[in-house]
Write a protein that holds these residues in place. Structure first.
Motif, PDB file in Angstrom:
ATOM      1  N   PRO A 105       0.859  -1.226  -0.070  1.00 26.21           N
ATOM      2  CA  PRO A 105       0.117  -0.088  -0.070  1.00 26.21           C
ATOM      3  C   PRO A 105       1.138   1.219  -0.035  1.00 26.21           C
ATOM      4  CG  PRO A 105      -0.756  -1.747   1.763  1.00 26.21           C
ATOM      5  CD  PRO A 105       0.371  -2.092   1.160  1.00 26.21           C
ATOM      6  N   SER A 106       0.370   2.118  -0.638  1.00 30.63           N
ATOM      7  CA  SER A 106       1.036   3.622  -0.480  1.00 30.63           C
ATOM      8  C   SER A 106       0.818   4.214   0.569  1.00 30.63           C
ATOM      9  CB  SER A 106       0.558   4.449  -1.797  1.00 30.63           C
ATOM     10  OG  SER A 106      -0.783   4.714  -1.959  1.00 30.63           O
ATOM     11  N   VAL A 107      -0.296   4.131   1.455  1.00 36.46           N
ATOM     12  CA  VAL A 107      -0.395   4.668   2.736  1.00 36.46           C
ATOM     13  C   VAL A 107       0.700   4.186   3.605  1.00 36.46           C
ATOM     14  CG1 VAL A 107      -1.985   4.974   4.791  1.00 36.46           C
ATOM     15  CG2 VAL A 107      -2.783   4.873   2.239  1.00 36.46           C
ATOM     16  N   MET A 108       1.534   5.007   4.180  1.00 39.04           N
ATOM     17  CA  MET A 108       2.611   4.511   5.018  1.00 39.04           C
ATOM     18  C   MET A 108       2.232   3.682   6.181  1.00 39.04           C
ATOM     19  SD  MET A 108       5.023   7.979   4.623  1.00 39.04           S
ATOM     20  CE  MET A 108       6.407   6.985   4.700  1.00 39.04           C
ATOM     21  N   THR A 109       1.330   3.809   6.956  1.00 37.51           N
ATOM     22  CA  THR A 109       0.957   3.261   8.247  1.00 37.51           C
ATOM     23  C   THR A 109       0.325   1.685   7.751  1.00 37.51           C
ATOM     24  OG1 THR A 109      -1.229   4.418   8.160  1.00 37.51           O
ATOM     25  CG2 THR A 109       0.560   5.383   9.590  1.00 37.51           C
ATOM     26  N   LYS A 110      -0.170   1.795   6.714  1.00 36.20           N
ATOM     27  CA  LYS A 110      -0.705   0.695   6.245  1.00 36.20           C
ATOM     28  C   LYS A 110       0.408  -0.377   5.742  1.00 36.20           C
ATOM     29  CE  LYS A 110      -5.375   1.693   4.810  1.00 36.20           C
ATOM     30  NZ  LYS A 110      -6.452   1.781   3.776  1.00 36.20           N
ATOM     31  N   ALA A 111       1.480   0.116   5.043  1.00 33.70           N
ATOM     32  CA  ALA A 111       2.595  -0.429   4.531  1.00 33.70           C
ATOM     33  C   ALA A 111       3.372  -0.776   5.773  1.00 33.70           C
ATOM     34  CB  ALA A 111       3.429   0.459   3.773  1.00 33.70           C
ATOM     35  N   ALA A 112       3.577  -0.221   7.005  1.00 33.65           N
ATOM     36  CA  ALA A 112       4.070  -0.503   8.032  1.00 33.65           C
ATOM     37  C   ALA A 112       3.410  -1.764   8.760  1.00 33.65           C
ATOM     38  CB  ALA A 112       4.280   0.402   9.005  1.00 33.65           C
ATOM     39  N   GLN A 113       2.159  -1.754   8.743  1.00 32.22           N
ATOM     40  CA  GLN A 113       1.478  -3.210   9.136  1.00 32.22           C
ATOM     41  C   GLN A 113       1.618  -4.405   8.442  1.00 32.22           C
ATOM     42  OE1 GLN A 113      -0.176  -3.403  11.723  1.00 32.22           O
ATOM     43  NE2 GLN A 113      -0.873  -1.472  12.470  1.00 32.22           N
ATOM     44  N   ILE A 114       1.654  -4.035   7.056  1.00 35.29           N
ATOM     45  CA  ILE A 114       2.616  -5.334   6.309  1.00 35.29           C
ATOM     46  C   ILE A 114       3.742  -5.717   6.641  1.00 35.29           C
ATOM     47  CG2 ILE A 114       3.040  -6.015   3.667  1.00 35.29           C
ATOM     48  CD1 ILE A 114      -0.087  -5.444   4.183  1.00 35.29           C
ATOM     49  N   VAL A 115       4.700  -4.798   7.032  1.00 30.32           N
ATOM     50  CA  VAL A 115       6.369  -5.411   7.337  1.00 30.32           C
ATOM     51  C   VAL A 115       6.026  -6.170   8.400  1.00 30.32           C
ATOM     52  CG1 VAL A 115       8.106  -4.454   8.670  1.00 30.32           C
ATOM     53  CG2 VAL A 115       7.028  -3.151   6.601  1.00 30.32           C
ATOM     54  N   VAL A 116       5.041  -5.976   9.387  1.00 29.78           N
ATOM     55  CA  VAL A 116       5.124  -6.913  10.673  1.00 29.78           C
ATOM     56  C   VAL A 116       4.096  -7.905  10.734  1.00 29.78           C
ATOM     57  CG1 VAL A 116       5.712  -4.890  12.341  1.00 29.78           C
ATOM     58  CG2 VAL A 116       3.435  -5.277  11.964  1.00 29.78           C
ATOM     59  N   ASN A 117       3.122  -7.982   9.882  1.00 28.55           N
ATOM     60  CA  ASN A 117       1.983  -8.837   9.631  1.00 28.55           C
ATOM     61  C   ASN A 117       1.791  -9.722   8.325  1.00 28.55           C
ATOM     62  OD1 ASN A 117       0.805  -8.353  12.400  1.00 28.55           O
ATOM     63  ND2 ASN A 117      -0.072  -6.538  11.449  1.00 28.55           N
ATOM     64  N   GLY A 118       2.884  -9.173   7.471  1.00 26.22           N
ATOM     65  CA  GLY A 118       3.029  -9.498   6.131  1.00 26.22           C
ATOM     66  C   GLY A 118       3.420 -11.046   5.694  1.00 26.22           C
ATOM     67  N   ASN A 119       3.416 -11.442   4.656  1.00 27.31           N
ATOM     68  CA  ASN A 119       3.994 -12.707   4.116  1.00 27.31           C
ATOM     69  C   ASN A 119       5.321 -12.344   3.540  1.00 27.31           C
ATOM     70  OD1 ASN A 119       1.665 -14.447   4.589  1.00 27.31           O
ATOM     71  ND2 ASN A 119       0.979 -13.068   3.189  1.00 27.31           N
ATOM     72  N   ASP A 120       6.214 -13.668   3.609  1.00 28.98           N
ATOM     73  CA  ASP A 120       7.578 -13.462   2.886  1.00 28.98           C
ATOM     74  C   ASP A 120       7.448 -13.783   1.316  1.00 28.98           C
ATOM     75  OD1 ASP A 120       8.604 -12.989   5.466  1.00 28.98           O
ATOM     76  OD2 ASP A 120       9.432 -15.034   5.524  1.00 28.98           O
ATOM     77  N   PHE A 121       8.074 -12.766   0.643  1.00 24.28           N
ATOM     78  CA  PHE A 121       8.135 -13.085  -0.767  1.00 24.28           C
ATOM     79  C   PHE A 121       9.445 -13.012  -1.415  1.00 24.28           C
ATOM     80  CE2 PHE A 121       8.334 -11.350  -5.345  1.00 24.28           C
ATOM     81  CZ  PHE A 121       7.527 -12.510  -5.852  1.00 24.28           C
ATOM     82  N   LEU A 122       9.997 -14.476  -1.775  1.00 24.75           N
ATOM     83  CA  LEU A 122      11.429 -14.441  -2.390  1.00 24.75           C
ATOM     84  C   LEU A 122      11.214 -13.744  -3.850  1.00 24.75           C
ATOM     85  CD1 LEU A 122      12.105 -18.004  -1.332  1.00 24.75           C
ATOM     86  CD2 LEU A 122      13.553 -15.800  -0.759  1.00 24.75           C
ATOM     87  N   SER A 123      11.948 -12.920  -4.060  1.00 22.96           N
ATOM     88  CA  SER A 123      12.197 -11.887  -5.180  1.00 22.96           C
ATOM     89  C   SER A 123      13.309 -12.007  -5.958  1.00 22.96           C
ATOM     90  CB  SER A 123      11.847 -10.507  -5.150  1.00 22.96           C
ATOM     91  OG  SER A 123      11.860  -9.562  -6.296  1.00 22.96           O
ATOM     92  N   ASP A 124      13.301 -12.088  -7.207  1.00 22.91           N
ATOM     93  CA  ASP A 124      14.528 -12.098  -8.098  1.00 22.91           C
ATOM     94  C   ASP A 124      14.963 -10.852  -7.690  1.00 22.91           C
ATOM     95  OD1 ASP A 124      13.566 -14.589  -8.971  1.00 22.91           O
ATOM     96  OD2 ASP A 124      13.114 -13.634 -11.054  1.00 22.91           O
ATOM     97  N   VAL A 125      16.539 -10.780  -8.161  1.00 29.80           N
ATOM     98  CA  VAL A 125      17.317  -9.726  -8.032  1.00 29.80           C
ATOM     99  C   VAL A 125      18.310  -9.563  -9.226  1.00 29.80           C
ATOM    100  CG1 VAL A 125      19.248  -8.409  -6.665  1.00 29.80           C
ATOM    101  CG2 VAL A 125      17.326  -9.397  -5.395  1.00 29.80           C
TER     102      VAL A 125
END
Length: 298
Positions: A105-125
């Protein structure tokens, strides 16, 4: 039992300096989730990479807030460190291409909630010569836009700043003679006005510009190459095909999916890496590192 430690690296100047009004709320969310937070405001370009690379080994997560360039620094620091931990991202830049590709999310507090409650995603680099990139390495007509657009203009206008700069540069289209090698030795040599190697659904705030069926963990890049149009009359159709291939097509637009690619030119060509200046090169070797970094997503 000791609380898990979090290193929170943020760019206080990214975007419209949005984080300044949300910093305490973000740290409060992290603290309430049980983390002991070390907050570090970046002081200069490259500072975020160094801070993450040289961090102590007792941090269980590294979080960054800023634009895609800040994320690039943090991912680069993680890739260059001796121990890997998940990365959280609170987007605060002008376009936030990669965050939108991950549905953060672009809403910063919602993005912060994703940090602590979200899922792990293995991304290519990606690697571009000896540097890492997260979602885009590019050269050509629109490449100059990100780093030639004045920071104050970016902050004031956001995405509109990129568009204004692009329109201004269309008056004087530079071409780049490139020898491009990919796959099992396939060679493509021609005059190009633009090229990008991406692992993202959008670039420069424009969605679906990178191709169809884009996945960020499939071990492959989407490559878009734009040949020099034969005349200016062909340019509108070419731009239209680039923006929406479902409606228009052009023989001057090339789309490829691949894991590695090499660009060679007779003269140095300016590149961008994740929207920031990536130097001038006569040879660029790009490789995909599959599922190389863990990012917190919804």
């Amino acid at each position: 039992m000791n609380a898990p430690r979090m290193l929170f690296v943020y760019n206080p100047h990214a975007g419209k300096a949005t984080i300044r009004g949300h910093l305490l709320d973000i740290i409060d969310i992290f603290t309430k989730a049980g983390y002991e937070v070390t907050a570090y405001p970046t002081q200069s370009q490259g500072d975020g990479e160094k801070r993450v690379r040289d961090r102590a080994d007792d941090y269980s997560i590294v979080v960054c807030s800023g634009g895609d360039g800040t994320l690039d620094e943090v991912v680069s620091g993680m890739m260059n460190s001796e121990f890997k931990v998940p990365i959280g991202y609170v987007p605060a830049g002008s376009t936030n291409d990669y965050a939108k590709s991950l549905k953060i999310p672009s809403v910063m507090t919602k993005a912060a909630q994703i940090v602590v409650n979200g899922n792990d995603f293995l991304s290519d680099v990606g690697t571009m010569n000896d540097k890492y990139f997260v979602y885009c390495a590019a050269f050509g007509i629109f490449t100059d836009v990100s780093y030639s657009t004045d920071q104050s203009l970016k902050n004031a206008l956001g995405h509109a700043a990129y568009i204004l700069q692009s329109v201004k540069e269309l008056q004087d289209i530079k071409t780049y003679h490139m020898k491009i090698t990919y796959g099992n030795g396939t060679v493509l040599e021609d005059e190009f006005i633009y090229g990008m190697v991406t692992n993202s659904i959008q670039v420069g705030g424009i969605q679906n510009i990178t191709g169809k069926n884009v996945k960020l963990d499939d071990g492959e890049f989407e490559v878009t190459l734009v040949r020099k149009p034969k005349s200016l009359i062909d340019l509108p159709n070419l731009v239209g095909a680039l923006l929406d291939s479902k409606i228009l097509s052009s023989n001057d637009l090339i789309n490829i999916k691949l894991r590695n690619i090499t660009f060679e030119s007779d003269i140095p060509v300016a590149w961008t890496r994740d929207g920031e200046y990536g130097g001038e090169h006569t040879k660029v070797v790009i490789n995909n590192l599959p599922r190389a970094v863990t990012i917190k997503v919804p």
